[in-house]
Design a protein around this motif. Structure first.
Motif, mmCIF file in Angstrom:
data_model
loop_
_atom_site.group_PDB
_atom_site.id
_atom_site.type_symbol
_atom_site.label_atom_id
_atom_site.label_comp_id
_atom_site.label_asym_id
_atom_site.label_seq_id
_atom_site.Cartn_x
_atom_site.Cartn_y
_atom_site.Cartn_z
ATOM 1 N N GLY A 208 0.828 -1.191 0.000
ATOM 2 C CA GLY A 208 0.000 0.000 0.000
ATOM 3 C C GLY A 208 0.865 1.244 0.000
ATOM 4 O O GLY A 208 1.332 1.693 1.038
ATOM 5 N N GLY A 209 1.089 1.813 -1.151
ATOM 6 C CA GLY A 209 1.952 2.983 -1.300
ATOM 7 C C GLY A 209 3.171 2.699 -2.143
ATOM 8 O O GLY A 209 3.488 3.443 -3.070
ATOM 9 N N HIS A 210 3.884 1.620 -1.819
ATOM 10 C CA HIS A 210 5.065 1.209 -2.579
ATOM 11 C C HIS A 210 5.139 -0.310 -2.587
ATOM 12 O O HIS A 210 4.705 -0.970 -1.633
ATOM 13 N N LEU A 211 5.699 -0.867 -3.633
ATOM 14 C CA LEU A 211 6.040 -2.286 -3.606
ATOM 15 C C LEU A 211 7.158 -2.500 -2.596
ATOM 16 O O LEU A 211 8.043 -1.646 -2.447
ATOM 17 N N PRO A 212 7.164 -3.644 -1.888
ATOM 18 C CA PRO A 212 8.285 -3.954 -0.989
ATOM 19 C C PRO A 212 9.501 -4.429 -1.786
ATOM 20 O O PRO A 212 10.037 -5.511 -1.584
ATOM 21 N N MET A 213 9.936 -3.576 -2.691
ATOM 22 C CA MET A 213 10.996 -3.878 -3.647
ATOM 23 C C MET A 213 11.802 -2.625 -3.908
ATOM 24 O O MET A 213 11.391 -1.512 -3.568
ATOM 25 N N GLY A 214 12.945 -2.792 -4.542
ATOM 26 C CA GLY A 214 13.749 -1.671 -4.988
ATOM 27 C C GLY A 214 14.898 -2.158 -5.843
ATOM 28 O O GLY A 214 15.039 -3.359 -6.109
ATOM 29 N N GLY A 215 15.731 -1.219 -6.262
ATOM 30 C CA GLY A 215 16.864 -1.602 -7.087
ATOM 31 C C GLY A 215 17.894 -0.491 -7.192
ATOM 32 O O GLY A 215 17.643 0.665 -6.848
ATOM 33 N N LEU A 216 19.064 -0.880 -7.659
ATOM 34 C CA LEU A 216 20.173 0.043 -7.915
ATOM 35 C C LEU A 216 20.818 -0.396 -9.217
ATOM 36 O O LEU A 216 21.192 -1.564 -9.363
ATOM 37 N N THR A 217 20.941 0.529 -10.166
ATOM 38 C CA THR A 217 21.475 0.173 -11.474
ATOM 39 C C THR A 217 22.521 1.179 -11.909
ATOM 40 O O THR A 217 22.428 2.365 -11.597
ATOM 41 N N ASP A 218 23.531 0.700 -12.610
ATOM 42 C CA ASP A 218 24.586 1.544 -13.176
ATOM 43 C C ASP A 218 24.161 1.944 -14.580
ATOM 44 O O ASP A 218 24.027 1.086 -15.464
ATOM 45 N N ARG A 219 23.918 3.222 -14.802
ATOM 46 C CA ARG A 219 23.385 3.653 -16.082
ATOM 47 C C ARG A 219 24.395 3.510 -17.213
ATOM 48 O O ARG A 219 24.020 3.599 -18.394
ATOM 49 N N ARG A 220 25.665 3.280 -16.912
ATOM 50 C CA ARG A 220 26.676 3.099 -17.962
ATOM 51 C C ARG A 220 26.826 1.641 -18.341
ATOM 52 O O ARG A 220 26.813 1.283 -19.514
ATOM 53 N N THR A 221 26.982 0.779 -17.353
ATOM 54 C CA THR A 221 27.266 -0.636 -17.617
ATOM 55 C C THR A 221 26.025 -1.505 -17.620
ATOM 56 O O THR A 221 26.053 -2.616 -18.154
ATOM 57 N N GLY A 222 24.926 -1.051 -17.008
ATOM 58 C CA GLY A 222 23.722 -1.858 -16.890
ATOM 59 C C GLY A 222 23.705 -2.789 -15.698
ATOM 60 O O GLY A 222 22.698 -3.439 -15.436
#
Length: 714
Positions: A208-222
């Protein structure tokens, strides 16, 4: 794996994941490396590896004051005892045993990873080996420091999270990490900041509000890390920030600061954290979601539904809307069977005898007024079975309506209470499933519906949020009572499926307000949304595989008589790469519209066997709420299936990058709708599929079959 003079030296994993635990200069255990094997790794920056678990109590807080979950006194003091390695089927297991010599607290940090999957599951078991009670106020389930290895990586890092609301689920967002963790002056006397980026859940809706998830990604290497917290309530928190010039991640259940949580751990007592998981992808966000999909399949309770994937008709959405009767249902039963449905679910209201379907819930007895005659509801159920379909019913098991007789007959302690007062929310009381009377009531209900009525499917809904939780005794924090109820709820679901192994259970909570893998590791299907607007459902349907495996994600397909043929195809196409929740006004459709429905169900049945192993990808990126073009791909070893939606506001042609097919010939087939007018052109050199849809809204399901490698365009 070795132990040198009490200093940990652990190297553990498999072909898809490697984990290394070493010692800091004082000999304390630290997670030094978590990576895909073969990936170049630098030595961790000094100070970036963190304790394996962070724990705070009322009298042992933090050595660096902030609103973070890290830098706890106990976490910093924990010493290594030993570790054990085990194998349980496909699962590799590592348990690292720690202790705090000052308080006597022991911590078993448990890591698990399915063979061949770049995924790590974390959970912690605490034991009080001291002589005094401890008031726990926060405990992490997984802590990882050094997610980035230099300033360049930190500067290129983007945070990912998903906003989640009723009718607007799975809306992924992306923000540069430096916007929430800016560069601090190098002249300050401490290298550690006090902030970061975090998300937390509240109440009984886990998403409720947000998924209990997240992430971190490098925009150069993927390179991407994704994570999820596996709890069926809102008592969760994650944070991702900077420490010692590197990114760190902390995942946890409820805490004192964010949820008012505490847990009294008596001498000899144990406490187990909620499980969490992260996955690694070296080849972009899609790669990390592919690993997460494999992991979710590995933690799931086996069930024949995951292989059969039957088509379900439900009488609610854009259909009877909570007002079922014998007369109203029979035409829909016949039309659903003609369309190819294999289950028929009677949604809310089947029990309502005049008290209102909302506030009368709880007894779960069929209404005599809605189903008149000697046979009552059995007349409808027999009609369903006569067509070869399996009957299902809607339940909201955790609530009792204020007008239900159960509100007075069940004991007071069977309900959520705070300060000795029963909690009432929106005309309902909430059961506390730790109480034997509450559980006995639900067990009797399910066993009666399955045994006496022959029900083979239960849609389990949850439409209220009664706040921070329940206190069953004066010393219990409401958030701890909620955690106890949540665990009893999971135990109840396990018991239901143990007794009725072929029963199919659907998870629903005002649509997707309980999208979590505590529940989805047990139940077979998940209702993705209550969205009734077919155009707005497109980004929800396309994004759903970020949160639920494709074969569990139920998407409404609800054609109405006033819809154009393009709109009928649009709503049907959106469900074909998930689980079809067929609804709408089938008996009132024109012959042409009805034929489109039948064609869609046949197309789904032709591809559904592949859904159970397919991996999702998003050729146009994760959808934004207002995108005019949206695409979802499901990839198998032999083909790629792609649903493409066009909404008003864009050009008639869009290019879909499919880099994994670069340099190959590709046969493109239109699976649905056959006469929709979609045009396609594949370019092997650029790996872009051009799709033309002449009208908006419109949608198409395509199958791409790779052939031999080649150059040039085709």
């Amino acid at each position: 794996m070795t132990e040198t003079e009490g200093r940990p030296d652990v190297r553990w994993g498999h072909d898809a994941l490697r984990l290394e635990i070493g010692a800091d200069p004082d000999g304390r255990p630290r997670l030094h490396r978590l990576a895909v094997p073969g990936r170049p790794c630098q030595e961790p920056r000094p100070g970036s590896p963190l304790p394996l678990v962070e724990v705070s109590t009322t009298d042992h807080g933090f050595h660096w004051s902030s609103h973070r979950a890290i830098d706890t006194d106990i976490g910093a003091r924990l010493r290594y005892r030993e570790h054990e390695v085990a194998r349980d089927g496909v699962w590799h297991e590592l348990t690292v045993m720690l202790h705090d010599p000052e308080t006597g607290l022991a911590a078993d940090v448990v890591y698990r990873s399915p063979d061949g999957v770049a995924a790590l599951r974390g959970q912690v078991v605490l034991r009080n080996e001291g002589t005094r009670p401890m008031a726990l106020e926060s405990v992490t389930s997984l802590v990882v420091g050094g997610l980035t290895q230099d300033d360049t990586q930190l500067d290129a890092a983007d945070l990912l999270w998903a906003e989640n609301d009723w009718l607007a689920e799975y809306r992924w967002q992306r923000r540069a990490m430096r916007l929430t963790s800016p560069v601090l002056s190098g002249s300050v006397h401490c290298f550690n900041g006090k902030g970061g980026f975090s998300r937390a859940g509240q109440g009984t809706w886990s998403s409720g509000g947000h998924l209990p998830m997240g992430g971190l990604t490098d925009r150069r290497t993927g390179r991407t890390v994704l994570w999820q917290i596996e709890t069926n309530g809102g008592g969760w928190h994650w944070e991702c920030g900077e420490r010692a010039d590197a990114a760190y991640l902390a995942l946890s259940g409820p805490s004192a600061e964010r949820h008012g949580w505490s847990h009294l751990l008596e001498p000899g007592g144990t406490f187990r954290t909620v499980p969490v998981a992260l996955t690694l992808g070296d080849d972009g966000i899609d790669d990390a979601f592919a690993a997460l999909t494999r992991y979710r399949r590995a933690i799931r309770r086996p069930h024949p539904d995951h292989r059969r994937l039957p088509v379900i008709f439900n009488d609610y959405m854009n259909c009877l809307m909570g007002d079922p009767t014998t007369a109203a249902l029979i035409p829909h039963v016949d039309a659903a069977a003609e369309a190819g449905a294999e289950y028929f679910v009677i949604d809310a209201g089947w029990y309502d005898d005049g008290g209102g379907w909302w506030a009368a819930v709880g007894a779960w007895q069929p209404s005599a007024s809605r189903f008149p005659g000697e046979r009552g509801i059995q007349e409808v159920l027999d009609r369903i079975r006569a067509h070869g379909m399996v009957p299902g019913l809607w339940l909201e098991p955790e609530v009792i309506g204020v007008h239900s007789p159960l509100a007075d007959s069940l004991p007071e302690a069977a309900f959520f209470r705070r300060g000795g007062i029963r909690v009432m929310e929106n005309g309902r009381y909430h059961l506390d499933l730790r109480h034997p009377a509450a559980r006995a009531h639900l067990d009797e209900t399910v066993d009666r519906l399955v045994g006496d009525l022959g029900i083979g499917y239960l849609k389990l809904d949850h439409n209220i949020d009664p706040g921070p939780g329940t206190s069953s005794h004066p010393r219990e924090a409401a958030a701890d009572g909620l955690l106890g109820h949540n665990r009893a709820h999971l135990d109840w679901l396990d018991g239901v499926l143990d007794r009725h192994p072929d029963l199919v259970l659907e998870n629903c909570a005002s649509g997707g307000m309980r999208t979590d893998y505590a529940l989805l590791s047990r139940v077979q299907l998940h209702s993705t949304s209550d969205q009734q607007n077919l155009r707005l459902y497109a980004p929800i349907a396309a994004s759903a595989p970020t949160a639920v495996t494709p074969e569990q994600g139920a998407v409404w397909a609800y054609p109405r008589p006033e819809d154009t043929l393009d709109e009928v195809a649009f709503t049907m196409a959106g469900a074909l790469l998930g689980r079809i929740h067929l609804s709408g006004q089938l008996p009132a459709l024109s012959p042409e519209a009805r034929a489109l429905v039948h064609e869609a169900v046949a197309a789904h049945k032709a591809v559904r066997a592949e859904l159970a192993t397919a991996l999702p990808a998003w050729p146009l990126g994760l959808p934004a709420w207002d995108d005019p073009w949206i695409a979802l791909a499901l990839e198998t070893s032999t083909a790629v299936h792609v649903t493409v939606w066009r909404r008003p506001g864009g050009e008639a042609t869009a290019g879909l990058p499919l880099p994994r097919l670069r340099g190959t010939t590709v046969r493109v087939e239109t699976l649905y709708p056959a006469a929709g007018g979609a045009g396609t052109r594949w370019n092997a050199d650029t790996a872009v599929l051009a799709v033309t849809l002449p009208t908006a809204p419109s949608a198409v399901l395509l199958r791409l079959t790779p052939g031999p490698a080649r150059t040039g365009s085709g």
